[in-house]
Write a protein that holds these residues in place. Structure first.
Motif, PDB file in Angstrom:
ATOM      1  N   SER A  38      11.896  -4.762  -7.259  1.00 20.34           N
ATOM      2  CA  SER A  38      10.589  -4.259  -7.874  1.00 20.34           C
ATOM      3  C   SER A  38       9.594  -3.737  -6.726  1.00 20.34           C
ATOM      4  O   SER A  38       8.398  -4.238  -7.534  1.00 20.34           O
ATOM      5  N   VAL A  39       9.521  -3.553  -5.947  1.00 16.79           N
ATOM      6  CA  VAL A  39       8.913  -3.148  -4.831  1.00 16.79           C
ATOM      7  C   VAL A  39       7.535  -1.517  -5.605  1.00 16.79           C
ATOM      8  O   VAL A  39       8.512  -0.724  -6.611  1.00 16.79           O
ATOM      9  N   HIS A  40       6.709  -1.547  -5.532  1.00 17.43           N
ATOM     10  CA  HIS A  40       5.611  -0.602  -6.106  1.00 17.43           C
ATOM     11  C   HIS A  40       4.249   0.204  -4.756  1.00 17.43           C
ATOM     12  O   HIS A  40       4.819  -0.697  -3.897  1.00 17.43           O
ATOM     13  N   LYS A  41       3.907   0.752  -5.584  1.00 19.01           N
ATOM     14  CA  LYS A  41       2.884   0.920  -4.755  1.00 19.01           C
ATOM     15  C   LYS A  41       1.637   0.329  -3.919  1.00 19.01           C
ATOM     16  O   LYS A  41       1.477  -1.027  -4.647  1.00 19.01           O
ATOM     17  N   ASP A  42       1.438   0.021  -2.563  1.00 19.07           N
ATOM     18  CA  ASP A  42       0.562  -0.897  -2.522  1.00 19.07           C
ATOM     19  C   ASP A  42       0.952  -2.256  -2.112  1.00 19.07           C
ATOM     20  O   ASP A  42       0.016  -3.437  -2.151  1.00 19.07           O
ATOM     21  N   MET A  43       2.159  -3.000  -2.514  1.00 17.15           N
ATOM     22  CA  MET A  43       2.469  -3.696  -2.673  1.00 17.15           C
ATOM     23  C   MET A  43       3.061  -5.093  -1.190  1.00 17.15           C
ATOM     24  O   MET A  43       2.698  -6.304  -1.258  1.00 17.15           O
ATOM     25  N   CYS A  44       3.077  -4.385  -0.696  1.00 15.20           N
ATOM     26  CA  CYS A  44       2.783  -5.006   0.876  1.00 15.20           C
ATOM     27  C   CYS A  44       1.307  -3.867   1.958  1.00 15.20           C
ATOM     28  O   CYS A  44       1.880  -4.245   3.066  1.00 15.20           O
ATOM     29  N   ALA A  45       0.457  -3.558   1.138  1.00 21.04           N
ATOM     30  CA  ALA A  45      -0.393  -2.964   1.638  1.00 21.04           C
ATOM     31  C   ALA A  45      -1.144  -3.614   3.156  1.00 21.04           C
ATOM     32  O   ALA A  45      -1.323  -3.080   3.920  1.00 21.04           O
ATOM     33  N   LYS A  46      -1.729  -4.971   3.170  1.00 18.50           N
ATOM     34  CA  LYS A  46      -2.119  -5.581   4.230  1.00 18.50           C
ATOM     35  C   LYS A  46      -0.899  -5.395   5.299  1.00 18.50           C
ATOM     36  O   LYS A  46      -1.374  -4.781   6.445  1.00 18.50           O
ATOM     37  N   GLU A  47       0.480  -5.590   4.919  1.00 22.94           N
ATOM     38  CA  GLU A  47       1.592  -6.146   6.669  1.00 22.94           C
ATOM     39  C   GLU A  47       1.360  -4.848   6.909  1.00 22.94           C
ATOM     40  O   GLU A  47       1.978  -4.509   7.814  1.00 22.94           O
ATOM     41  N   PHE A  48       1.205  -3.610   5.891  1.00 18.23           N
ATOM     42  CA  PHE A  48       1.678  -1.878   6.434  1.00 18.23           C
ATOM     43  C   PHE A  48       0.574  -1.750   7.132  1.00 18.23           C
ATOM     44  O   PHE A  48       0.554  -1.044   8.333  1.00 18.23           O
ATOM     45  N   LEU A  49      -0.543  -1.320   7.016  1.00 15.73           N
ATOM     46  CA  LEU A  49      -1.877  -1.389   7.405  1.00 15.73           C
ATOM     47  C   LEU A  49      -1.775  -2.289   8.948  1.00 15.73           C
ATOM     48  O   LEU A  49      -2.242  -1.384  10.071  1.00 15.73           O
ATOM     49  N   LYS A  50      -1.534  -3.454   8.891  1.00 11.69           N
ATOM     50  CA  LYS A  50      -1.428  -4.397  10.312  1.00 11.69           C
ATOM     51  C   LYS A  50      -0.307  -3.061  10.685  1.00 11.69           C
ATOM     52  O   LYS A  50      -0.270  -3.628  12.089  1.00 11.69           O
ATOM     53  N   LEU A  51       0.835  -3.673  10.986  1.00 15.15           N
ATOM     54  CA  LEU A  51       1.715  -2.833  11.252  1.00 15.15           C
ATOM     55  C   LEU A  51       1.450  -1.385  12.046  1.00 15.15           C
ATOM     56  O   LEU A  51       1.330  -0.637  12.711  1.00 15.15           O
ATOM     57  N   LYS A  52       0.645  -0.721  10.946  1.00 11.43           N
ATOM     58  CA  LYS A  52       0.658   0.462  11.482  1.00 11.43           C
ATOM     59  C   LYS A  52      -0.864   0.851  12.458  1.00 11.43           C
ATOM     60  O   LYS A  52      -0.719   1.861  13.879  1.00 11.43           O
ATOM     61  N   ASP A  53      -1.211  -0.353  12.203  1.00 12.76           N
ATOM     62  CA  ASP A  53      -2.272  -1.080  13.400  1.00 12.76           C
ATOM     63  C   ASP A  53      -2.134  -1.111  14.625  1.00 12.76           C
ATOM     64  O   ASP A  53      -2.746   0.161  15.981  1.00 12.76           O
TER      65      ASP A  53
END
Length: 63
Positions: A38-53
């Motif tokens: 049940s992946v949905h938008k912004d589900m892992c936003a915090k982790e994604f932003l850390k990866l992006k940074d």
């Protein structure tokens, strides 16, 4: 035409940056896998932003 030996291709730069962010990539992957049905938008936003940074810092030579 072959690139000069001192010239780094964009894909090489990306690979080098990504290799420096394995911990962040692992956390993001674990977050997605925790509820992949049940992946949905912004589900892992915090982790994604850390990866992006991390990627952005590494691609600029900051990490």
């Amino acid at each position: 035409m072959h690139p000069k030996p001192t010239q780094v291709r964009p894909i090489q730069r990306m690979a080098q940056a990504v290799s420096k962010c394995s911990a962040e990539a692992s956390l993001y992957g674990k977050c997605i896998l925790a509820d992949y049905n049940s992946v949905h938008k912004d589900m892992c936003a915090k982790e994604f932003l850390k990866l992006k940074d991390c990627y952005l810092a590494a691609s600029k030579g900051g990490k």
